[in-house]
Design an enzyme around this catalytic site. Structure first.
Site: not given
Length: 182
Positions: A39-41, A138
Site C-alpha cells: 500500500l502506498d504510504c 496507485r
C-alpha cells in the site's frame, strides 16, 4: 504464519524506514514475515504478511486475481455514468483496467486519519467501494481521477474474505489459512 495488519497512513509497506516515512518495524511484528503486496504510504488499510513462500506467491501473483476491496473518499458525488465507467474499467496511461465492482457507500465508520484530509468548503465529498482483481501502481487513485473524482482518502478494507473488522491502525492479528477463503 499469516498476519493481518491495519497499516496506518504515512507508513511504508516495507520494514525499513525511508526519508520521513517509518516502516513496518514500528509494529513489532514477528520475525520472518513479509508483506504480501503493498500500500502506498499515503494509503491505509489491510496488509497481509506471511512467512510462507508459496502463500506469498499465491497472494501476489496477478494470475490468481484475488479480489481486493477499497473504500475511497472522493471529491464530489459521482453520477451513475462515472460509476459505470469505473466498473467497466477506465483506460489509464498504462492501458485499460479490468472491470471491477464500483458503488457509492455511506461514509464508513473508520478511525480518523492523522493528518486529516483537506477540507474545501465548496466541494463535497462522497465514498466509493471498489473491488478490483488487479493491483497496478496507485490504480484506485488513477481510476477515480480518470472519471473526474480525485481520491482524498484511500483505505483497503478487504483482501478476499479478510477484512479490517476489529482492527485499529497499527494493530495486527494472526489468521488461519482457511480465513483467507482461498
Amino acid at each position: 504464519m499469516i498476519l493481518a495488519l491495519f497499516k496506518p497512513y504515512g507508513y511504508l509497506s516495507q520494514f525499513s524506514s525511508h526519508d520521513k516515512h517509518p516502516g513496518l518495524a514500528a509494529f513489532q511484528l514477528p520475525k520472518g514475515v513479509y508483506p504480501c503486496g503493498r500500500l502506498d504510504c499515503d494509503s491505509e488499510g489491510l496488509l497481509l504478511l506471511t512467512d510462507d513462500g508459496s502463500l506469498h506467491h499465491e497472494l501476489t501473483d496477478p494470475r490468481f486475481a484475488h479480489p481486493r476491496t477499497y473504500w475511497a473518499q472522493v471529491e464530489r458525488l459521482p453520477c451513475s455514468d462515472a460509476l459505470c465507467r469505473l466498473a467497466a474499467g477506465p483506460r489509464l496511461s498504462d492501458g485499460p483496467t479490468r472491470p471491477c465492482r464500483a458503488r457509492l457507500i455511506p461514509e464508513p465508520a473508520l478511525p480518523s486519519r492523522q493528518p486529516p484530509i483537506r477540507q474545501r468548503k465548496n466541494v463535497p465529498t462522497s465514498w466509493l467501494e471498489l473491488t478490483l482483481t488487479e493491483g497496478r501502481n496507485r490504480q484506485v487513485r488513477r481510476m477515480t481521477a480518470a472519471v473526474g473524482h480525485p481520491t482524498l482518502r484511500l483505505v483497503r478494507w478487504a483482501i478476499g474474505a479478510v477484512t479490517l473488522e476489529g482492527l485499529e491502525p497499527g494493530r495486527w492479528r494472526e489468521l488461519l489459512r482457511p480465513a483467507l477463503g482461498l
